[in-house]
Design a protein around this motif. Structure first.
Motif, PDB file in Angstrom:
ATOM      1  N   ARG A 174      72.525 100.549  99.486  1.00 18.18           N
ATOM      2  CA  ARG A 174      73.412  99.902  98.915  1.00 18.18           C
ATOM      3  C   ARG A 174      74.461  99.157  99.901  1.00 18.18           C
ATOM      4  O   ARG A 174      74.862  98.154 100.069  1.00 18.18           O
ATOM      5  CB  ARG A 174      74.345 100.393  97.577  1.00 18.18           C
ATOM      6  N   CYS A 218      72.758  86.393  97.011  1.00 17.63           N
ATOM      7  CA  CYS A 218      71.448  86.552  98.008  1.00 17.63           C
ATOM      8  C   CYS A 218      70.235  85.822  97.588  1.00 17.63           C
ATOM      9  O   CYS A 218      69.756  84.887  98.387  1.00 17.63           O
ATOM     10  CB  CYS A 218      71.222  87.966  98.244  1.00 17.63           C
ATOM     11  N   ALA A 266      73.885  89.845 102.524  1.00 18.58           N
ATOM     12  CA  ALA A 266      74.810  88.724 101.754  1.00 18.58           C
ATOM     13  C   ALA A 266      75.435  87.716 102.585  1.00 18.58           C
ATOM     14  O   ALA A 266      75.393  86.589 102.913  1.00 18.58           O
ATOM     15  CB  ALA A 266      75.648  88.776 100.612  1.00 18.58           C
ATOM     16  N   SER A 268      76.883  96.927 108.805  1.00 18.71           N
ATOM     17  CA  SER A 268      76.571  97.771 107.633  1.00 18.71           C
ATOM     18  C   SER A 268      75.756  99.035 107.684  1.00 18.71           C
ATOM     19  O   SER A 268      76.118  99.946 107.123  1.00 18.71           O
ATOM     20  CB  SER A 268      76.210  96.850 106.571  1.00 18.71           C
ATOM     21  N   TRP A 309      83.283  90.831 101.716  1.00 18.37           N
ATOM     22  CA  TRP A 309      81.988  90.453 101.673  1.00 18.37           C
ATOM     23  C   TRP A 309      81.171  91.243 103.070  1.00 18.37           C
ATOM     24  O   TRP A 309      81.726  91.467 103.870  1.00 18.37           O
ATOM     25  CB  TRP A 309      81.656  89.034 101.963  1.00 18.37           C
ATOM     26  N   HIS A 323      78.028  94.810  92.646  1.00 16.09           N
ATOM     27  CA  HIS A 323      76.798  94.582  93.408  1.00 16.09           C
ATOM     28  C   HIS A 323      75.743  93.625  93.242  1.00 16.09           C
ATOM     29  O   HIS A 323      75.094  92.756  93.804  1.00 16.09           O
ATOM     30  CB  HIS A 323      76.027  95.950  93.843  1.00 16.09           C
ATOM     31  N   SER A 364      76.576  90.229  94.325  1.00 15.24           N
ATOM     32  CA  SER A 364      76.035  89.925  95.660  1.00 15.24           C
ATOM     33  C   SER A 364      74.464  89.725  95.902  1.00 15.24           C
ATOM     34  O   SER A 364      73.909  88.824  96.341  1.00 15.24           O
ATOM     35  CB  SER A 364      76.474  91.149  96.489  1.00 15.24           C
ATOM     36  N   THR A 365      73.712  90.520  95.005  1.00 13.61           N
ATOM     37  CA  THR A 365      72.179  90.283  94.894  1.00 13.61           C
ATOM     38  C   THR A 365      72.064  88.951  94.171  1.00 13.61           C
ATOM     39  O   THR A 365      71.197  88.432  94.973  1.00 13.61           O
ATOM     40  CB  THR A 365      71.651  91.453  93.814  1.00 13.61           C
ATOM     41  N   MET A 391      79.924  85.298  94.676  1.00  7.76           N
ATOM     42  CA  MET A 391      80.889  86.150  95.751  1.00  7.76           C
ATOM     43  C   MET A 391      82.318  86.176  95.534  1.00  7.76           C
ATOM     44  O   MET A 391      82.841  87.469  95.772  1.00  7.76           O
ATOM     45  CB  MET A 391      80.346  85.898  97.148  1.00  7.76           C
ATOM     46  N   PHE A 426      81.419  95.402  99.615  1.00  7.18           N
ATOM     47  CA  PHE A 426      81.516  94.801  98.364  1.00  7.18           C
ATOM     48  C   PHE A 426      81.460  95.789  97.313  1.00  7.18           C
ATOM     49  O   PHE A 426      80.936  96.928  97.328  1.00  7.18           O
ATOM     50  CB  PHE A 426      80.135  93.923  98.036  1.00  7.18           C
ATOM     51  N   TYR A 441      81.364  98.445  94.503  1.00  7.67           N
ATOM     52  CA  TYR A 441      80.021  98.909  93.742  1.00  7.67           C
ATOM     53  C   TYR A 441      79.333  98.282  92.743  1.00  7.67           C
ATOM     54  O   TYR A 441      78.590  98.020  92.492  1.00  7.67           O
ATOM     55  CB  TYR A 441      80.220 100.519  93.882  1.00  7.67           C
ATOM     56  N   PHE A 500      75.325  95.639 101.002  1.00  5.31           N
ATOM     57  CA  PHE A 500      76.293  94.939 100.356  1.00  5.31           C
ATOM     58  C   PHE A 500      77.751  95.281 100.971  1.00  5.31           C
ATOM     59  O   PHE A 500      78.917  94.751 100.817  1.00  5.31           O
ATOM     60  CB  PHE A 500      76.651  95.358  99.053  1.00  5.31           C
TER      61      PHE A 500
END
Lengths: 360, 253
Positions: free
Chosen positions: A81, A100, A155, A312, A151, A93, A96-97, A136, A88, A90, A85
C-alpha cells in the motif's frame, strides 16, 4: 506454347543441420556452446530458485524469511500500500486506486485511433484529468480534501507522466513549427529557448520550478508546487520532443508542401494534414523513446520532495524488520516500470507497422 | 518582343519584364510572355535555362523580383489573399508527382475539395471519382501512392489538380521522372485535356507531344525566351542558332 519453366527456391536445410553448423562446427565451438549452456542454465535456475522455489510470500511468514536464501515477498504483501499510495490517507486508498485506473484507461483510450480528433481527444483528456483530480483532491461530492503534498506512489508517477505528456506534446509541436518559422526573430528565439532548456539537467529545472520560482513569481500566479514541477518537466519534455518532431519535418521533401500550396491549402491545413502526419511517422521511434525516457525520469521528482513510486518504495522497506528486503521491493517496482515501459514500446512498434501501410 | 494575345481572346497569364535572381544568378531575364485563355504552350530548353522557375513564378512557388505577372486578371504581389485565390485557380503537376504518401489516392483528391472548396465528403468523393475515371485509374482509388507505378501516380496527380477545377494547368516536366514505357499513358491524358480546351503551360522535352497539341512552342536558354513560334515553324524552320543546336541535340536519336 511453352510455359516458362518454374523454379522453386532451394529447400531450407533442416533445423538440426543448421543448429549443428552454428554451434557444433568444431571441437572448440562445441566446448564454448556447452560452457555457455551450463552458465545460462545455472543463472536461470538461481533466479527461479530465488524468486519462486525458496521464496516466502505471505506477510505473516516474515519470520521464516530469515531461514531461507530465497526472496522474501512478504515485504510486498505487507507494504504494497505504501508503494502504491505513498502518504495518501489509508482509508482513502480506494480513491487513489480508482484514480490510477481512470488515468491508465485514459492513456489506453488515447492510443486508439478512433479518438484521434481534436474534439474526441480533448473530451477524453478533460474527463480523464477531471475525474482523476476529483478523486485525488476531493473537496466535492463529500470527499475529504487531500492536497497534492500527500499524493504519492503509483498514482503520482502516472499523474506526472500523463500531465507532462499532455502539456508537453502540443507544446513540442508548436516549438518545432516555431523553430522552422520563416520569421527569423521567432525561429531564433525559439531555437535559443530549446537549446537553453536542453543544455540544463532536468534536476536543475525541477529544482528551479519547485524552490526558486516562489521567490520570483507573485503568490496568485504560483500554484501548487506539484503543478510548477509538472510545468517545468513539460517544458523540458517539449524541448526534446520538439527536436524529434523537427527532424521528422526536416525529412519531408519540399514538394509535399508545394503540392499543398498549389492546391490552395493554407498554412494550418498544410501543417495539420500534410506535414505533421508525415513528421510523426518519420520520427515515431524517437518520439516513443522520449515518452519511455520521460516515464522513467518521473522518479527524479523525489529530489523536490514528492513520493512517487520509487521514493515510496524506499519508504516501504525503510522501517523495522523490512530494511533487509530492499532487493525484493526494487524488483517489484522494476516490474511495474517494466509493464508500463514495455507496453509503451510495443505500442510504438505496432504504430510503426500500422502507419507504414502502403508507404513505399 | 512581347507576344500579342490572339484577337478576341482573353489573356490567362501576362508576364511583363519579369526578372528573378537566385542570389547572384540571374535566372529569369526580362521575360515577356502572354498566354491566352485556352492556349497550350510548351516551353523547352536546356537544364538551367529557367523554364521550371518561370512556371513556378506563375503559381507563386517562387517570387519574382522585378516586373509584373498577371494571372486571370489578378496581379501577383505579396498580398496573401490574392495568392491563395490565384493558387486555387491554377493547378500544378510536378515532375516528382508529390502525392501525399500517407493518404489514399481518393484522399489525395478530396483533401482540397473538402478543405478549400468546402464540399461535403460525399460530394468531394463523387467529384474525385469522376476525375479518377477520366485519367483511367478509378480502380486504384483505395490504394496508397507508394503502391502505384510512376505513370499511375502522375495520372493521380493530374486528377488531383483537376478536382480543383483550375482555369490554368501548369506541368513541370511531368514525364521526366517516369520509366519510358509509362510516358505515353501520362501524355495521353494530357492530350485529352488539351482537346477539351484547358489552358496549359507545359515544361517538357516531349517534342512529339509539342507538335501534336501545342499552339506555340517556346525555347528558353540562359533565362531568356530565345524563340517562340507555332510548332511546325519551330521544329521545321528554327530561326535561332541556339534553338537549332538544342533541337539537334534532343532529336538526333
Amino acid at each position: 506454347m511453352h510455359s516458362a519453366p518454374s523454379y522453386s527456391a532451394p529447400p531450407r536445410e533442416p533445423l538440426s543441420n543448421r543448429l549443428k553448423s552454428l554451434f557444433f562446427n568444431s571441437p572448440l565451438d562445441a566446448l564454448v556452446t556447452l560452457v555457455c549452456l551450463f552458465v545460462f542454465s545455472y543463472l536461470i535456475y538461481s533466479i527461479v530458485d530465488w524468486a519462486f522455489l525458496s521464496s516466502v510470500w505471505r506477510a505473516e511468514d516474515e519470520a521464516t524469511c530469515r531461514e531461507t536464501d530465497g526472496a522474501c515477498w512478504s515485504v510486498i504483501d505487507a507494504r504494497h500500500r505504501i508503494i502504491f499510495f505513498g502518504l495518501f490517507p489509508y482509508e482513502e486508498h480506494w480513491r487513489s486506486t480508482v484514480a490510477c485506473v481512470v488515468m491508465i484507461l485514459t492513456m489506453i483510450a488515447s492510443c486508439v485511433s478512433w479518438f484521434w480528433t481534436t474534439v474526441r481527444l480533448g473530451v477524453l483528456w478533460i474527463a480523464g484529468f477531471g475525474l482523476f483530480y476529483i478523486l485525488m483532491h476531493g473537496g466535492i461530492f463529500g470527499l475529504s480534501v487531500i492536497t497534492p503534498e500527500r499524493w504519492g506512489g503509483l498514482a503520482l508517477t502516472i499523474f506526472i507522466f500523463a500531465a507532462v505528456s499532455i502539456i508537453g506534446m502540443p507544446l513540442s509541436v508548436l516549438l518545432a513549427l516555431g523553430r522552422r518559422s520563416k520569421l527569423p526573430v521567432i525561429a531564433r528565439l525559439i531555437g535559443l529557448l530549446i537549446d537553453f532548456v536542453r543544455s540544463l539537467p532536468l534536476l536543475t529545472i525541477l529544482f528551479t520550478a519547485a524552490v526558486i520560482t516562489p521567490f520570483l513569481l507573485p503568490g496568485w500566479l504560483l500554484g501548487d508546487k506539484l503543478y510548477r514541477v509538472i510545468a517545468g518537466f513539460a517544458l523540458f519534455f517539449a524541448c526534446y520532443q520538439a527536436e524529434n518532431i523537427r527532424a521528422g519535418l526536416q525529412s519531408i521533401p519540399s514538394g509535399q508542401d508545394e503540392a499543398g500550396l498549389t492546391l490552395g491549402l493554407n498554412y494550418w491545413q498544410r501543417v495539420s494534414r500534410i506535414q505533421l502526419p508525415q513528421a510523426f511517422r518519420n520520427s515515431l521511434p524517437a518520439i516513443v523513446n522520449q515518452f519511455v525516457i520521460t516515464f522513467k525520469e518521473t522518479s527524479i521528482v523525489t529530489i523536490v520532495g514528492f513520493f512517487e513510486i520509487l521514493a515510496s518504495g524506499a519508504a516501504a522497506y525503510g522501517t523495522g524488520v523490512w530494511t533487509v528486503h530492499y532487493i525484493e521491493v526494487y524488483v517489484f517496482i522494476g516490474l511495474i516500470y517494466f509493464i508500463f515501459v514495455f507496453s509503451l514500446s510495443r505500442y510504438g512498434a505496432h504504430l510503426e507497422k500500422k502507419l507504414r501501410v502502403g508507404h513505399a | 518582343m512581347p507576344e500579342e494575345v490572339k484577337p478576341g481572346s482573353v489573356a490567362a497569364v501576362t508576364m511583363t519584364g519579369v526578372n528573378k535572381w537566385f542570389g547572384d544568378f540571374h535566372v529569369l531575364k526580362e521575360i515577356d510572355l502572354s498566354v491566352a485563355d485556352g492556349e497550350k504552350v510548351v516551353i523547352c530548353g536546356p537544364s538551367g535555362s529557367g523554364k521550371s522557375t518561370l512556371i513556378r513564378c506563375i503559381c507563386k512557388l517562387e517570387d519574382h523580383q522585378k516586373g509584373s505577372i498577371n494571372v486571370l486578371g489578378t496581379e501577383l504581389n505579396d498580398d496573401i489573399a490574392n495568392i491563395d485565390e490565384i493558387r486555387r485557380e491554377v493547378g500544378m503537376v510536378f515532375q516528382q508527382f508529390n502525392l501525399f504518401p500517407h493518404m489514399t489516392v481518393l484522399e489525395n483528391c478530396t483533401l482540397a475539395l473538402t478543405l478549400v472548396r468546402k464540399k461535403s465528403r460525399r460530394e468531394a468523393e463523387s467529384i474525385a471519382m469522376g476525375f479518377l475515371e477520366k485519367v483511367r485509374i478509378p480502380e486504384q482509388s483505395d490504394k496508397y501512392p507508394g503502391e502505384l507505378s510512376g505513370g499511375q501516380q502522375q495520372r493521380v496527380a493530374i486528377a488531383r489538380s483537376l478536382c480543383m477545377n483550375p482555369e490554368i494547368l501548369l506541368f513541370d516536366e511531368p514525364t521526366s521522372a517516369l520509366d519510358p514505357e509509362m510516358i505515353s499513358e501520362v501524355l495521353d491524358v494530357m492530350v485529352s485535356l488539351a482537346e477539351e480546351g484547358m489552358t496549359m503551360i507545359c515544361v517538357t522535352h516531349e517534342m512529339g507531344f509539342a507538335r501534336r497539341v501545342a499552339d506555340r512552342v517556346i525555347f528558353m536558354d540562359q533565362g531568356e525566351i530565345v524563340e517562340q513560334n507555332d510548332p511546325v515553324t519551330f521544329f521545321d524552320h528554327p530561326g535561332n542558332e541556339r534553338t537549332k543546336l538544342f533541337l539537334s541535340q534532343i532529336l538526333q536519336h
